[in-house]
Design an enzyme around this catalytic site. Structure first.
Site, PDB file in Angstrom:
ATOM      1  N   ALA A 191       0.810  -1.285   0.085  1.00  0.00           N
ATOM      2  CA  ALA A 191      -0.100   0.004  -0.115  1.00  0.00           C
ATOM      3  C   ALA A 191       0.936   1.082   0.086  1.00  0.00           C
ATOM      4  O   ALA A 191       0.343   2.176  -0.388  1.00  0.00           O
ATOM      5  CB  ALA A 191      -0.835   0.074   1.202  1.00  0.00           C
TER       6      ALA A 191
ATOM      7  N   ASP B 228      -0.841 -10.522  -1.010  1.00  0.00           N
ATOM      8  CA  ASP B 228       0.427 -10.710  -0.768  1.00  0.00           C
ATOM      9  C   ASP B 228       0.765 -11.309   0.817  1.00  0.00           C
ATOM     10  O   ASP B 228       1.687 -11.938   0.947  1.00  0.00           O
ATOM     11  CB  ASP B 228       0.849  -9.064  -0.200  1.00  0.00           C
ATOM     12  CG  ASP B 228      -0.043  -8.354   0.380  1.00  0.00           C
ATOM     13  OD1 ASP B 228      -1.328  -8.960   1.042  1.00  0.00           O
ATOM     14  OD2 ASP B 228      -0.068  -7.063   0.503  1.00  0.00           O
TER      15      ASP B 228
ATOM     16  N   ASN C  37      -7.448  -9.692  10.403  1.00  0.00           N
ATOM     17  CA  ASN C  37      -6.963  -8.640   9.957  1.00  0.00           C
ATOM     18  C   ASN C  37      -6.829  -7.538  11.083  1.00  0.00           C
ATOM     19  O   ASN C  37      -7.836  -7.184  11.946  1.00  0.00           O
ATOM     20  CB  ASN C  37      -7.477  -7.588   8.619  1.00  0.00           C
ATOM     21  CG  ASN C  37      -7.388  -8.315   7.547  1.00  0.00           C
ATOM     22  OD1 ASN C  37      -7.140  -9.814   7.485  1.00  0.00           O
ATOM     23  ND2 ASN C  37      -7.880  -7.827   6.313  1.00  0.00           N
TER      24      ASN C  37
END
Length: 495
Positions: A13, A240, A299
């Protein structure tokens, strides 16, 4: 044995890299070829990824390899999840892809749940409910009457969009598609009911392909422009984190991992998805992994908090190296204040420093004053959040978790690794820091037939990359700190 060269394009990012993985005689070496910036771009209140700048950066990596006469056996691309590009009927990319930090999805999940119940969405997809998941992005775009969606023939997730730019071939890779909250983790097919409820045609998405699938060669134009020739492009583990998990240096399947970077992804690798009432209540996610496995994880907002603080310090003329930041964290007084890294207030604030200070003030804690105070607060809060999540994992895992593998850039942070070991009360094995690029390259090696399983890939990592183990310390102090943390962020006794 012949030396094989695999080129991994690893895009995050905040930055991207082209990394060369050279494999020979049961070991590999790595070399960074190019590094380039990546950032969310704001325009008229909307947030985008500049996919054309990324495409240019990929070509620069190819040019560098050609200039150095490096023969490339194949190329793979991995990126973050959920975001995608719209493709028009003539094959054109319709505008810039929207970024997951775009506020257009705020509240969209709750609006969508009036059409399909929250629990049904979870039961069909096994994915952690987050407002920026692809399903809610599509629903938000439909509500906006967003022009690229209205004119799209297809959507391509970010790694697939970039491979399309390089090859002219379109695919939908499993691991990245699995983050969308549209894919069923059991059937590995998209749920048409969820798309239709969003007002979106299921024809926008094609069937998934598994990691290791051959996509095609570089186009003639790119082969000639870069001088690299007609190199094959492979669909690797396009997400990823999936790539990083490939590179966990474990020969024992009973491990937990923490992929530590801008985001922290903590989970386990299982053969089948875990979709239960408990996993739903705890909001765990079931994402795709290598060889059709499931990455059962949560997450967690990771080094994003520190990255945003560093930007503010740099604007004020205070530029710290990473080693200086670790020293600052060590020097600050411990256990003075904690934050919940996943509180919405930290998602994309105009000032992270003010957001942290405001959270501490609101919850009746010490308010950080020095830069070192902020560093200590962030590191301790992350470690305690990791303990909170691993306690949940222990309840849901089909095996006993005995150690945590920390991989990715955050594995270089020895202070945070030690804090994490202290907080979770079990050994932390740190490394490799370049797990994502390694996993990308190893999936290419599997596609080439050099290795045959994920365990052979992991044995290569064990053979090639040293790791460091951190054992728990000061257990009683960290247990007391966790009790305070839990009251502040969960029981909200100060609010």
């Amino acid at each position: 044995m012949k030396a094989y060269n695999f080129l991994a394009f690893d895009l995050g990012a905040t930055s991207g890299r082209s990394v060369l993985l050279t494999l020979q005689d049961g070991k590999f070496e790595m070399r960074e070829i190019t590094r380039f910036p990546n950032a969310v771009m704001e325009l008229h209140g909307k947030y985008y990824w500049d996919i054309f700048a990324l495409y240019k950066s990929l070509k620069q990596g190819l040019c560098t390899c050609a200039k150095e006469n490096i023969p490339i056996d194949s190329i793979g691309i991995d990126t973050w999840g959920v975001d995608f590009a719209y493709i028009g009927k003539g094959g054109s990319i319709l505008g810039l892809p929207r970024a997951y930090r775009d506020p257009y999805t705020h509240g969209m999940e709750e609006a969508y749940f009036k059409k399909v119940a929250r629990k049904e969405v979870y039961e069909r997809t096994g994915i952690q409910i987050m407002n920026f998941n692809s399903l809610f992005q599509l629903y938000a775009a439909k509500q906006e009457e967003y022009e690229p969606l209205e004119n799209a023939e297809e959507i391509l997730f970010m790694p697939d969009a970039l491979s399309y730019m390089l090859t002219g071939k379109r695919i939908c890779e499993y691991t990245d598609a699995s983050t969308s909250q549209i894919l069923n983790p059991v059937t590995k097919q998209f749920e048409t009911r969820l798309l239709e409820a969003a007002g979106v045609s299921p024809s926008l998405l094609r069937d998934v392909v598994m990691p290791g699938t051959y996509i095609g060669e570089l186009t003639d134009a790119i082969a000639q422009e870069t001088g690299i020739g007609k190199v094959p492009v492979i669909a690797v583990t396009g997400h990823d984190t999936a790539a990083a998990v490939v590179a966990v240096p474990s020969v024992d399947p009973e491990f937990a991992y923490l992929s530590s970077g801008t985001w922290s992804l903590m989970g386990i690798e299982v053969e089948e998805p875990i979709i239960t009432d408990e996993s739903y209540e705890m909001n765990f996610t079931n994402e795709g992994g290598i060889e059709g496995t499931t990455r059962f994880l949560k997450n967690i907002t990771g080094m994003w908090l520190l990255e945003q603080c560093r930007k503010e310090w740099e604007k004020a003329g205070r530029i710290y190296s990473y080693s200086q930041i670790v020293e600052m964290g060590e020097s600050a007084k411990p256990f003075r204040c904690f934050v919940n890294p996943d509180d919405p207030v930290f998602a994309n604030p105009s000032s992270m420093l003010k957001a942290i200070a405001g959270y501490c003030k609101t919850t009746g804690q010490f308010v950080p004053v020095t830069d070192a105070d902020f560093v200590r607060c962030i590191f301790e809060s992350l470690a305690l959040r990791y303990n909170e999540v691993i306690c949940m994992l222990k309840k849901l895992a089909p095996f006993t978790i005995k150690k945590l593998h920390v991989i990715g850039g955050g594995s270089r942070n020895k202070l945070l690794n030690q804090f994490t070991a202290n907080a979770i009360g079990m050994p932390v094995v740190a490394g490799p820091s370049e797990a994502t690029a390694i996993g990308n390259g190893l999936v290419q090696a599997r596609s080439a037939g050099i290795v045959t399983s994920r365990w052979e890939m992991r044995q290569l990592v064990v053979n090639s990359i040293p790791t460091e183990t951190f054992l728990p310390q000061a257990q009683e102090l960290w247990r007391e700190a966790y009790t305070r943390y839990d009251k502040i962020v969960n029981q909200q006794v100060y609010k």
